[in-house]
Motif scaffolding. Sequence first.
Motif, PDB file in Angstrom:
ATOM      1  N   ASP A 165       0.832  -1.215   0.000  1.00 47.82           N
ATOM      2  CA  ASP A 165       0.000   0.000   0.000  1.00 47.82           C
ATOM      3  C   ASP A 165       0.863   1.260   0.000  1.00 47.82           C
ATOM      4  N   LYS A 166       1.926   1.257   0.822  1.00 51.37           N
ATOM      5  CA  LYS A 166       2.805   2.432   0.902  1.00 51.37           C
ATOM      6  C   LYS A 166       3.528   2.670  -0.419  1.00 51.37           C
ATOM      7  N   TYR A 167       3.964   1.577  -1.051  1.00 49.79           N
ATOM      8  CA  TYR A 167       4.677   1.720  -2.328  1.00 49.79           C
ATOM      9  C   TYR A 167       3.744   2.249  -3.419  1.00 49.79           C
ATOM     10  N   ARG A 168       2.536   1.723  -3.466  1.00 53.16           N
ATOM     11  CA  ARG A 168       1.585   2.181  -4.488  1.00 53.16           C
ATOM     12  C   ARG A 168       1.147   3.630  -4.243  1.00 53.16           C
ATOM     13  N   ALA A 169       1.034   4.016  -2.970  1.00 56.23           N
ATOM     14  CA  ALA A 169       0.709   5.415  -2.653  1.00 56.23           C
ATOM     15  C   ALA A 169       1.843   6.338  -3.108  1.00 56.23           C
ATOM     16  N   ASN A 174       3.912  10.216  -7.159  1.00 56.79           N
ATOM     17  CA  ASN A 174       5.003  10.590  -8.067  1.00 56.79           C
ATOM     18  C   ASN A 174       4.668  10.326  -9.529  1.00 56.79           C
ATOM     19  N   ALA A 175       3.375  10.146  -9.811  1.00 54.36           N
ATOM     20  CA  ALA A 175       2.867   9.980 -11.180  1.00 54.36           C
ATOM     21  C   ALA A 175       3.553   8.847 -11.943  1.00 54.36           C
ATOM     22  N   VAL A 176       3.835   7.765 -11.232  1.00 54.81           N
ATOM     23  CA  VAL A 176       4.392   6.578 -11.887  1.00 54.81           C
ATOM     24  C   VAL A 176       3.288   5.944 -12.736  1.00 54.81           C
ATOM     25  N   PRO A 177       3.572   5.602 -13.997  1.00 52.97           N
ATOM     26  CA  PRO A 177       2.533   4.977 -14.835  1.00 52.97           C
ATOM     27  C   PRO A 177       1.970   3.718 -14.176  1.00 52.97           C
ATOM     28  N   ASN A 178       0.656   3.527 -14.292  1.00 54.19           N
ATOM     29  CA  ASN A 178      -0.033   2.356 -13.724  1.00 54.19           C
ATOM     30  C   ASN A 178       0.296   2.167 -12.237  1.00 54.19           C
TER      31      ASN A 178
END
Length: 282
Positions: A165-169, A174-178
């Motif tokens: 969850d923390k990594y996806r947040a 940071n506008a990482v694609p997908n």
Amino acid sequence: LEKNVFYTGAAPNQQAIPAVEYLMSEEGGGAKRFVLLGTDYVYPRTTNKILRAFLKSKGVSDADILEDYTPFGHADYQTIIARIKQFAAEGKKTAVVSTINGDSNVPFYKELGNAGLKATDVPVVAFSVGEEELRGVDTKPLLGHLAAWNYFMSVDNPQNKAFIDKYRAWAKKNAVPNADTVVTNDPMEATYVGLHMWKQAVEKAGSTDVDKVIAAMGGQTFKAPSGFTLTMDATNHHLHKPVLIGEVRADGQFDVVWQTQQPIRAQPWSPFIEGNEGKQGL
């Protein structure tokens, strides 16, 4: 080993040796012949030197070991797969231990599928294929093949859920694609644990002075996303880590088919290599 370095990745007895022991076990298929296949650089050659010595200690003869290397970026695996197929057809259960790195894994597994070598016939266990490598890859040729790591994204526990969850947040911020579907993997978990232990050591030392932090790092513990409480060894500066063997799923994740009951203390100097007897590190 260097006193200023703390090692968060796997030592051979925390990845390579247990993977081969699993392949040799009844549960893992009872392999009697082994193909040691890697990319041509120091890590695969050193790992295979250790594995060859380990297999010899288990009574496996040189005639039952096929060792081969390919350059970085190698894409034509037809000849090598034909050799593996012939080697496997000589009567004994055969398994492949892969230290192939990077993009070469895609043509390797594809050619394995083209040649009709299924995981049930000739299982492959890889040490460099994880969730990130399987993103966007056709997993059909890989189904049922194995990877040995100290963490898989698929493990179900509160620490891992929080980690994902923390990594996806962070990815979303940071506008990482997908960002909603980015994956975690073993090297990420190792880094995450190392950084948290460094923070804990700084807090314990009350200072960022290098020697004080080094003194405080030994014996640090952290409840890792793997679900295990990991310890930093005060003597050899390696993490005590669990070993997990996962089977590739259609969605690019792994089903854990075997794991240790507790973290394993690292052996930085493999006892299967002559001259390493009694070496513990620092």
